[in-house]
Design an enzyme around this catalytic site. Sequence first.
Site, PDB file in Angstrom:
ATOM      1  N   TYR A 141    -104.985  41.178 -30.049  1.00 55.04           N
ATOM      2  CA  TYR A 141    -104.541  41.599 -31.382  1.00 55.04           C
ATOM      3  C   TYR A 141    -103.119  42.139 -31.259  1.00 55.04           C
ATOM      4  O   TYR A 141    -102.814  42.891 -30.342  1.00 55.04           O
ATOM      5  CB  TYR A 141    -105.475  42.690 -31.928  1.00 55.04           C
ATOM      6  N   ASP A 236     -97.386  43.122 -24.963  1.00 55.20           N
ATOM      7  CA  ASP A 236     -97.704  44.035 -26.056  1.00 55.20           C
ATOM      8  C   ASP A 236     -98.492  45.195 -25.462  1.00 55.20           C
ATOM      9  O   ASP A 236     -99.686  45.081 -25.179  1.00 55.20           O
ATOM     10  CB  ASP A 236     -98.505  43.302 -27.142  1.00 55.20           C
ATOM     11  N   LYS A 264     -98.708  53.686 -30.723  1.00 55.15           N
ATOM     12  CA  LYS A 264     -99.749  54.683 -30.414  1.00 55.15           C
ATOM     13  C   LYS A 264     -99.219  55.903 -29.633  1.00 55.15           C
ATOM     14  O   LYS A 264     -98.583  56.759 -30.216  1.00 55.15           O
ATOM     15  CB  LYS A 264    -100.912  53.994 -29.696  1.00 55.15           C
TER      16      LYS A 264
HETATM   17  N1  PMP Z   1    -100.596  45.539 -30.776  1.00 52.36           N
HETATM   18  C1  PMP Z   1    -101.657  46.056 -30.155  1.00 52.36           C
HETATM   19  C2  PMP Z   1    -101.941  45.665 -28.736  1.00 52.36           C
HETATM   20  C3  PMP Z   1    -102.475  46.982 -30.813  1.00 52.36           C
HETATM   21  O1  PMP Z   1    -103.523  47.507 -30.168  1.00 52.36           O
HETATM   22  C4  PMP Z   1    -102.182  47.343 -32.143  1.00 52.36           C
HETATM   23  C5  PMP Z   1    -103.051  48.321 -32.901  1.00 52.36           C
HETATM   24  N2  PMP Z   1    -104.365  48.374 -32.535  1.00 52.36           N
HETATM   25  C6  PMP Z   1    -101.056  46.783 -32.748  1.00 52.36           C
HETATM   26  C7  PMP Z   1    -100.282  45.899 -32.036  1.00 52.36           C
HETATM   27  C8  PMP Z   1    -100.669  47.179 -34.131  1.00 52.36           C
HETATM   28  O2  PMP Z   1    -100.278  48.502 -34.142  1.00 52.36           O
HETATM   29  P1  PMP Z   1    -100.307  49.366 -35.498  1.00 52.36           P
HETATM   30  O3  PMP Z   1    -101.741  49.503 -35.896  1.00 52.36           O
HETATM   31  O4  PMP Z   1     -99.644  50.654 -35.121  1.00 52.36           O
HETATM   32  O5  PMP Z   1     -99.509  48.608 -36.502  1.00 52.36           O
END
Ligand code: PMP
Length: 421
Positions: A141, A236, A264
């Site tokens: 994701y 990511d 995060k």
């Molecule tokens: N990339 C990864 C690997 C994530 O875990 C997340 C959120 N779970 C996101 C992108 C998106 O981040 P946000 O919810 O802060 O937009």
Amino acid sequence: MSQESLFERSKELVPGGVHSPVRSFKGLESTPRFVKEADGAYFTDVDGKNYIDFCMSFGPLILGHKNKEVQAKLVEALDRGWSYGACEPYSLDLAEFLLERLPFVDQLRFVNSGTEAVMTALRLARGATGKNKIIKFNGCYHGHVDAMLIKAGSGLAGEAEASSGGVPEGVAKDTLILELGDLDGVKACFKDHKNEIAAIIVEPLPANNGLLIQDQSFLEGLREITKENDALLIFDEVISGFRVAFGGMAEKTGITPDIVTYGKIIGGGLPVGAIAAKKSIMQNLAPVGSVYQAGTLSANPLAMVGGLETLSKLTKSAYQTLEENTLKAASIFKKFLKEYDDGKFSNYNVITHSSLFWIVPGEKIKCANGIPGNIGVDFTPLFELLLKKGIYLAPNAYEVGFMSLAHDDKVLADLEKRLWS
Ligand code: PMP
């Protein structure tokens, strides 16, 4: 007002009653908990019941809720005003702190979320390479970016279609979906799309669709193949960054990605994301380069000091403690799952990596296709039972559990007590 009536009220005001779908308790029996307040490893709902929190805002709160020192820095910062839309020194302090500790990148830019970081990383990769297609892996994701809301299509390997309404076909056609671990598929994809692929994006520790721990050789393979094909490798690290080690999976694996996305923990619970890369790549961003990116609230001074105070506590020994306590928590859960009610949950296992855990009926699952099909249904009775016992997991079978430094021995003893009560 009770949780149920708050949820009814919320559903009138907000689609599905939530501001992010994963909070909705979809498919579960209970309605979402409405949090009144939180401290350390615990939160208390509006009915006054308290829970050991293993969701921790889905990861940012690596120190636990309401860490006193972070709180003090935020209060101090509030006194200076909370948004300037102009240059300030606070983001420099955080940027310098980060770049000194992340030797594989030279520059970064702050944004407000993981999604924004990914969105910019993709545009940057396309701008820097002059190519359009992006390889993404099934089960990873990357936020709600149009180009990432894509699933494998039914046709040729790599072909894809939108997994969300509102994503144009034209966008979906530039995302190629492959299976985690499938280096041959990656090679074939580069052959089929010669000089068209700008980047591979991967969660080096996929933790959004369960915890799909990858082999080092797979990640190394991605590095080699992208180099051979003049494409970029995007790690990511929105979850894994500052969690598995300060330098995330890039540090842990020794593999240097071309672009890294963070979110995060970088903001310690305030809205921060970042894109980081070598200077030669970062210089493509506006105002120096042609790749546009901007943000009214980017590098918000409150978020910058909250992030810095949080990150400055993440010493080597903090990571050791986190990992040790995660293993302890996993073994407490495992014993319970094995023995409770004549083995009602004995098919469950607890997979861990660093300070993440995933409760799942299966072992060593490495790709999305390996996840048992019915885990959503099976998860409901376990989740509901734990909720009653005052133990809060993220409300979805595919979400991992997040530990924090507040989940200490005292909390773990409480976990054991609550499980068997
Ligand atoms: N990339 C990864 C690997 C994530 O875990 C997340 C959120 N779970 C996101 C992108 C998106 O981040 P946000 O919810 O802060 O937009």
